[in-house]
Design an enzyme around this catalytic site. Structure first.
Site, PDB file in Angstrom:
ATOM      1  CG  ASP A   1       8.084  96.676  13.622  1.00 21.26           C
ATOM      2  OD1 ASP A   1       7.068  97.208  13.169  1.00 21.26           O
ATOM      3  OD2 ASP A   1       8.044  95.695  14.403  1.00 21.26           O
TER       4      ASP A   1
ATOM      5  CG  HIS B   1       1.306  92.477  12.935  1.00 22.83           C
ATOM      6  ND1 HIS B   1       0.728  92.848  14.132  1.00 22.83           N
ATOM      7  CD2 HIS B   1       2.619  92.825  13.033  1.00 22.83           C
ATOM      8  CE1 HIS B   1       1.638  93.413  14.900  1.00 22.83           C
ATOM      9  NE2 HIS B   1       2.787  93.412  14.265  1.00 22.83           N
TER      10      HIS B   1
ATOM     11  CD  GLU C   1      -0.608  96.027  16.462  1.00 22.35           C
ATOM     12  OE1 GLU C   1      -0.520  96.571  17.583  1.00 22.35           O
ATOM     13  OE2 GLU C   1       0.292  96.107  15.597  1.00 22.35           O
TER      14      GLU C   1
ATOM     15  CE  LYS D   1       4.125  90.081  15.718  1.00 21.31           C
ATOM     16  NZ  LYS D   1       5.050  90.719  16.639  1.00 21.31           N
TER      17      LYS D   1
ATOM     18  CD1 TRP E   1      -0.248  92.621  18.964  1.00 27.94           C
ATOM     19  CD2 TRP E   1       1.439  93.289  20.284  1.00 27.94           C
ATOM     20  NE1 TRP E   1       0.797  91.739  18.804  1.00 27.94           N
ATOM     21  CE2 TRP E   1       1.836  92.124  19.598  1.00 27.94           C
ATOM     22  CE3 TRP E   1       2.336  93.887  21.176  1.00 27.94           C
ATOM     23  CZ2 TRP E   1       3.105  91.539  19.778  1.00 27.94           C
ATOM     24  CZ3 TRP E   1       3.593  93.304  21.354  1.00 27.94           C
ATOM     25  CH2 TRP E   1       3.970  92.145  20.649  1.00 27.94           C
TER      26      TRP E   1
ATOM     27  CG  ASP F   1       1.905  96.304  12.474  1.00 24.10           C
ATOM     28  OD1 ASP F   1       2.551  95.994  11.462  1.00 24.10           O
ATOM     29  OD2 ASP F   1       2.433  96.802  13.483  1.00 24.10           O
TER      30      ASP F   1
ATOM     31  CG  HIS G   1       0.335  99.950  14.572  1.00 24.97           C
ATOM     32  ND1 HIS G   1       0.770  99.124  15.592  1.00 24.97           N
ATOM     33  CD2 HIS G   1      -0.253 101.014  15.167  1.00 24.97           C
ATOM     34  CE1 HIS G   1       0.452  99.680  16.758  1.00 24.97           C
ATOM     35  NE2 HIS G   1      -0.172 100.815  16.521  1.00 24.97           N
TER      36      HIS G   1
ATOM     37  CG  ASP H   1       4.489  99.529  15.508  1.00 29.50           C
ATOM     38  OD1 ASP H   1       5.539  99.753  16.127  1.00 29.50           O
ATOM     39  OD2 ASP H   1       3.838  98.458  15.638  1.00 29.50           O
TER      40      ASP H   1
ATOM     41  CG  ASP I   1       6.142  92.602  12.584  1.00 30.57           C
ATOM     42  OD1 ASP I   1       6.034  93.643  11.929  1.00 30.57           O
ATOM     43  OD2 ASP I   1       5.756  92.489  13.762  1.00 30.57           O
TER      44      ASP I   1
HETATM   45  C1  RNT Z   1       4.122  94.259  17.687  1.00 33.20           C
HETATM   46  C2  RNT Z   1       3.068  95.252  17.386  1.00 33.20           C
HETATM   47  C3  RNT Z   1       2.925  96.370  18.366  1.00 33.20           C
HETATM   48  C4  RNT Z   1       4.257  96.919  18.838  1.00 33.20           C
HETATM   49  C5  RNT Z   1       4.153  98.206  19.623  1.00 33.20           C
HETATM   50  C6  RNT Z   1       5.424  98.538  20.329  1.00 33.20           C
HETATM   51  O1  RNT Z   1       4.335  93.372  16.677  1.00 33.20           O
HETATM   52  O2  RNT Z   1       3.229  95.759  16.108  1.00 33.20           O
HETATM   53  O3  RNT Z   1       2.110  97.343  17.845  1.00 33.20           O
HETATM   54  O4  RNT Z   1       5.124  97.133  17.784  1.00 33.20           O
HETATM   55  O5  RNT Z   1       3.083  98.159  20.459  1.00 33.20           O
HETATM   56 ZN    ZN Z   2       1.963  97.395  15.518  1.00 28.49          ZN
END
Ligand code: RNT
Ligand code: ZN
Length: 413
Positions: free
Chosen positions: A292, A258, A222, A224, A181, A255, A282, A322, A290
């Site tokens: 998290d 994203h 990955e 985004k 990523w 993810d 993820h 994640d 995003d």
């Molecule tokens: C970032 C991505 C990625 C990170 C990690 C730390 O938006 O989701 O996967 O969160 O690699």
């Molecule tokens: Zn991620």
């Protein structure tokens, strides 16, 4: 009759075998991200977190070095049932006192302590190159940079990580998922959207040109939609990453933080499963952006799990977590999030999936709705409690976490 026996009967009447569900869940591996333990800090430099991602909060007791992080992982893992892998980032390299190694030159030996840690716990390792929080990220660009020195530096980092991933697989005897990523993007409207993507493509081609064993290292990519400070344009968009993965035979990674706010990853899973042997996830929770947040037992997490289970894809989906919350006890955050992924999987395994599909295909939508609603109040909690009990982990992890906070975390000052 105890609660589980009673639940088992209720589910049986609905056509669901709780024993089978519990047995199936036991074998599902979740790749747990190491970075919840220190707010994505890492050990290889003192840079603060960048790349358009952010951990917010300042809860005391964060792991400050490999020893503390390993101890915290042990604590969290002792309270998480089921099979786990540990997901590391390149920034968690462990150097000798005074040793300075660029990310373009890291080697397997810098992860030997992690390998030892994983082996002693009989678990596999996954890996991620770290294309952020580093002075060689110039103008928010890495693999897509127009500056050849910057681009090459990060290509070399990618190559180094492929070698380390293969070392992980060889040492642990478990295939390693290597997830790429990059944060690359622009805050404001770019004049050239293709150029950066063409350079990203070239860089990925270069990284993947080194020989590696594809049965041991699964490279995932990955995508985004945007990052903080990179709102207008992201190089590694969904279309880019899906197309690149398809063209190269690598694995796409989604993810669920994203995408645009009303897009859901659950709906994308079946489409990707039709065109890929494997897919990767993820699992996170995005609150307005995003962000998290810690994964909770919410509708979308359940829906994601359902798409994996009812498409018989538990062995085709690399499931990873994640998220990073620095505002609450980090050990608790780890346990809560990973347990919720497992809970969602168990919930999905306890649905009469064949029956529901039949109702859909015969257009019995009234009956389908009633059954779907009925399943929401089935005694799921009793089956989950039984699962925890058989796995030998306590349901009440909070007490354990609070003790650990008192005895260990509060002393980290
Ligand atoms: C970032 C991505 C990625 C990170 C990690 C730390 O938006 O989701 O996967 O969160 O690699
Ligand atoms: Zn991620």
């Amino acid at each position: 009759m105890n609660r589980y026996e009673s639940a088992k009967e209720i589910y049986a009447a609905l056509g669901v075998d709780t024993e089978k569900a519990i047995e199936t869940l036991k074998d599902v591996t979740v790749s747990v991200h190491c970075w919840q333990g220190d707010d994505v800090g890492g050990f290889d430099n003192l840079e603060s977190l960048s790349g358009g991602i952010q951990a917010t909060g300042n809860y005391p007791g964060k792991a400050r070095n490999p020893e503390e992080l390993m101890a915290d992982i042990d604590k969290a893992f002792s309270l998480i049932p089921g099979k786990k892998k540990l997901n590391l980032h390149a920034s968690y390299a462990i150097f000798e006192e005074g040793e300075k190694v660029g990310r373009d030159a890291i080697e397997p030996k810098h992860f030997a302590k992690w390998v030892e840690f994983a082996k002693a716990r009989n678990m596999g390792l996954d890996f991620n190159p770290t294309f952020f929080s580093h002075p060689m990220v110039k103008d928010n660009l890495t693999l897509s940079s127009p500056d050849e020195e910057v681009r090459t530096y990060w290509v070399n980092h990618g190559k180094a990580c492929v070698r380390i991933a293969e070392y992980f697989a060889n040492e642990t005897g478990t295939p390693c998922v290597l997830n790429i990523w990059i944060p690359d993007g622009y805050k404001d409207i770019p004049a050239d959207r293709m150029g950066p993507r063409a350079r990203f493509k070239k860089s990925l081609d270069e990284i993947l040109s080194i020989p590696y064993d594809k049965s041991k290292v699964y490279v995932t990519l990955e995508s985004k939609v945007f990052g903080i400070g990179l709102e207008s344009y992201t190089v590694g968009s969904a279309e880019f990453c899906l197309s690149y993965s398809a063209s190269k035979g690598i694995t796409p990674l989604m993810d669920n933080g994203h995408y645009h706010p009303t897009e859901v990853v659950s709906d994308k899973i079946p489409s990707l499963l039709l065109f890929n042997d494997k897919i990767a996830l993820h699992i996170t929770r995005a609150v307005r952006w995003d962000s998290d947040h810690v994964v909770i037992f919410d509708d979308e997490t359940k829906e994601i799990a359902k798409e994996i289970v009812r498409n018989d894809a538990l062995d085709r989906v690399f499931i990873a977590t994640d998220y990073f919350d620095a505002s609450i006890n980090r050990i608790s955050a780890w346990i809560t999030g990973v347990r919720n992924v497992q809970k969602a999987l168990l919930f999905a395994l306890l649905e009469p999936n064949a029956k529901m599909k039949e109702l859909q295909d015969s257009n019995k939508t009234t009956q389908l709705m009633v059954l779907q609603e009925e399943m929401k109040t089935a005694p799921f909690g009793d089956v989950w409690a039984e699962y925890l009990c058989r796995a030998g982990v306590t349901a009440d992890y909070l007490t354990e976490v609070e003790n650990y906070e008192k005895e260990v975390l509060e002393k980290r000052v």
